[in-house]
Design a protein around this motif. Sequence first.
Motif, mmCIF file in Angstrom:
data_model
loop_
_atom_site.group_PDB
_atom_site.id
_atom_site.type_symbol
_atom_site.label_atom_id
_atom_site.label_comp_id
_atom_site.label_asym_id
_atom_site.label_seq_id
_atom_site.Cartn_x
_atom_site.Cartn_y
_atom_site.Cartn_z
ATOM 1 N N CYS A 184 43.800 52.040 -17.337
ATOM 2 C CA CYS A 184 44.891 51.173 -17.801
ATOM 3 C C CYS A 184 45.475 50.162 -16.817
ATOM 4 O O CYS A 184 46.357 49.406 -17.224
ATOM 5 N N PRO A 185 45.073 50.154 -15.561
ATOM 6 C CA PRO A 185 45.717 49.183 -14.667
ATOM 7 C C PRO A 185 45.723 47.755 -15.223
ATOM 8 O O PRO A 185 46.685 47.009 -15.017
ATOM 9 N N HIS A 186 44.683 47.377 -15.961
ATOM 10 C CA HIS A 186 44.655 46.026 -16.540
ATOM 11 C C HIS A 186 45.808 45.822 -17.514
ATOM 12 O O HIS A 186 46.547 44.844 -17.424
ATOM 13 N N GLN A 187 45.940 46.740 -18.454
ATOM 14 C CA GLN A 187 46.990 46.564 -19.469
ATOM 15 C C GLN A 187 48.379 46.671 -18.847
ATOM 16 O O GLN A 187 49.291 45.948 -19.222
ATOM 17 N N LEU A 188 48.528 47.580 -17.893
ATOM 18 C CA LEU A 188 49.839 47.732 -17.252
ATOM 19 C C LEU A 188 50.202 46.458 -16.494
ATOM 20 O O LEU A 188 51.361 46.045 -16.456
ATOM 21 N N ASP A 189 49.193 45.820 -15.912
ATOM 22 C CA ASP A 189 49.444 44.547 -15.240
ATOM 23 C C ASP A 189 49.742 43.441 -16.250
ATOM 24 O O ASP A 189 50.717 42.703 -16.113
ATOM 25 N N LEU A 190 48.895 43.340 -17.264
ATOM 26 C CA LEU A 190 49.088 42.274 -18.259
ATOM 27 C C LEU A 190 50.441 42.410 -18.938
ATOM 28 O O LEU A 190 51.099 41.417 -19.249
ATOM 29 N N TRP A 191 50.849 43.620 -19.179
ATOM 30 C CA TRP A 191 52.133 43.917 -19.824
ATOM 31 C C TRP A 191 53.273 43.203 -19.099
ATOM 32 O O TRP A 191 54.114 42.550 -19.723
ATOM 33 N N GLN A 192 53.288 43.341 -17.768
ATOM 34 C CA GLN A 192 54.376 42.707 -17.001
ATOM 35 C C GLN A 192 54.064 41.240 -16.704
ATOM 36 O O GLN A 192 54.968 40.420 -16.652
ATOM 37 N N TRP A 193 52.764 40.926 -16.577
ATOM 38 C CA TRP A 193 52.377 39.552 -16.225
ATOM 39 C C TRP A 193 52.645 38.593 -17.385
ATOM 40 O O TRP A 193 53.186 37.501 -17.189
ATOM 41 N N MET A 194 52.280 39.010 -18.600
ATOM 42 C CA MET A 194 52.488 38.147 -19.767
ATOM 43 C C MET A 194 53.963 37.959 -20.063
ATOM 44 O O MET A 194 54.403 36.871 -20.425
#
Lengths: 386, 386
Positions: free
Chosen positions: B187-197
């Motif tokens: 999940c690191p991708h989604q956890l990053d995208l979550w805050q990045w987006m």
Amino acid sequence: MNQVRIGIIGMGNMGTIHAKSLLNEEIEGAKLTAVLEVRKERLEDLQENLGDDIKVFADEDAFLKSGSVDAVLIATPHYDHASLAIKAFKHRLHVLCEKPVGVYTKQVREMNEAAKSSNLTFSVMYNQRTNPVYQKVRDLIQTNELGEIRRINWLITSWYRAQSYYDSGGWRATWAGEGGGVLINQCPHQLDLWQWMTGMMPTRMRAFCYFGKHRNIEVEDDVTAFTEYENGATGVFITSTGEAPGTNRLEISGDRGKIVVEDNKLTFWRLRVPEPEFNKDYKGGFGSPETWKCELPVEGVETGHKGITQNFVDAIRKGTPLLAPGEEGILGLTLSNAMQLSTWEDDWVTFPIDEDLYYHHLQEKIKNSTMVKHNHHIVLNVEGTH
Amino acid sequence: MNQVRIGIIGMGNMGTIHAKSLLNEEIEGAKLTAVLEVRKERLEDLQENLGDDIKVFADEDAFLKSGSVDAVLIATPHYDHASLAIKAFKHRLHVLCEKPVGVYTKQVREMNEAAKSSNLTFSVMYNQRTNPVYQKVRDLIQTNELGEIRRINWLITSWYRAQSYYDSGGWRATWAGEGGGVLINQCPHQLDLWQWMTGMMPTRMRAFCYFGKHRNIEVEDDVTAFTEYENGATGVFITSTGEAPGTNRLEISGDRGKIVVEDNKLTFWRLRVPEPEFNKDYKGGFGSPETWKCELPVEGVETGHKGITQNFVDAIRKGTPLLAPGEEGILGLTLSNAMQLSTWEDDWVTFPIDEDLYYHHLQEKIKNSTMVKHNHHIVLNVEGTH
């Protein structure tokens, strides 16, 4: 019984809709013979509109004792549902109760006991149980096509209500008037379907309600709830009256596949072999079970309020099994009570819930309420609502 | 710098993929000049496969001091990421680090400080930031097209992993080896995208992780997290490696509309007037804001790992702004740490999180681990993974 004589209690939004169905002879084997309306200022209009064949009562006892009805359809504010039902059973009247069956489960438990000992017909207006899509979901679960349930996820944020809606009735969205917000008024259908389709009630729940977050009201208008079930499954239920456009998307994942209902369309993904079997046999790295996206027939039409009323009348006349037995109303209400209770306690709630603690909190909310509303009693046009 | 000489640290699954891209000259302005691999039994094969132009090191210090690389790409097990990056900065090497940047934020904070004082280029392999769909979501939020965010809901259960996956590597899915499960590995991708987006980190979180629920592992393989944000928004993040077929559906609701990304397809519903404005002016009962379902162009292609590597190389050579600055790696990791911490404490976690408490818990987990795995070190075929 040739014709079931029905009396409607409460001629507000929903009572008026039900009266129209009966007057238009849309319910076979039933006729409207009386109404009870406690708001005296409405009596004259009601008598004029309903005509001389329908008795209009302002007095509860007179109505119940009149002998002019075999069954009552209760469409008052929620707090009165259970006590009215209990009185009706005492007068040997069958009861069809609008949702929710009550505001707190303590009260509803008494109603269920009264219903049971009366042997009369008792149903609840869970009209969304007539939706063939949800019936199909229940079918797929009950016949084990979905397998063991692992996750339930319902995003039901399509209950948009503007401030003007809340301002339209003095009892609306107050602790004293409704005993809750989106959970008690808009969501009873989904909360019921949630347990009815899956056949599962949680073992514990952690919920996050927000009170008056989007609107100038004192009750909850935004909720996220997390549930655990005995078989290890978990669930999330999210609702709000403050979002547009809302979403109504239900996903249920099982060890033989996945069901999604969105925009009233059912999609079913079926695993070629059940997941545990795949997991046991698979020796590779990143593989997953072969999945078939299946198109299933969903037959029948949603008969809605009329369907439930017809089923209630058929149960009285012919012994037809009830689609929405009144005694089941307590299940969805328990979910609703648990969500508020978990928020108030800021902690897990285990099932069965502490009904006394819930009742205590609710009384505190009523006592400490600062929400004073002018008692407009505007009758809204509810065409197309649920 | 004409060509950036890159050394890969860790020639496991991901290191091998990155080596191939470089060897195939798919990254302009960069070449693979060395690799570091601590598993001695792999050295002979590596040297044979890579040829004489690529230096193969087994010794970390020798590799770092060799003068044969300008930059390193770290693709070791997670625990070593931060310490290796810190060492690389000390040797004046640019760093591109695989996700996650580390296992606990304490460690990553030190790495960020080392990066900052070094003035070297530091990037993290958040390859999903190259996906034009997520870039578009970020664009719609940053330009206020979506309005104030009210709810974020990400159901990302499409990380199916069979037991054989977990059995394929001794470090996998152990506290000592990975420091977590689905949150740290998949999940690191989604956890990053979550805050990045969204540009938002929570103010507090309540999460429910299950450890070894679906598989014989000791770390989390099923997670539901609930977040609150400063602006009043809430969020739910759900993931699992035990469900098939999984779902990858992101919904972000704002006061000017709603975005849904499902199956990598973006849908945007735009309100004709912002919701608060509608609410203020509307006087009816059940109305809701006029909504337009809009088709938006989503341009560009997802360049993935190669895109991030190219961007890293361009940053070194031409000063191109980084798409995934390494210092931002701590944000997604904080979300991941918070989810575990909330579960362990069975309570809310407020942000910034208590890093020492997290570290303490993690050490306890490592100490009390009973999971002994045979150190297979099977190199999996990771084509098509992320």
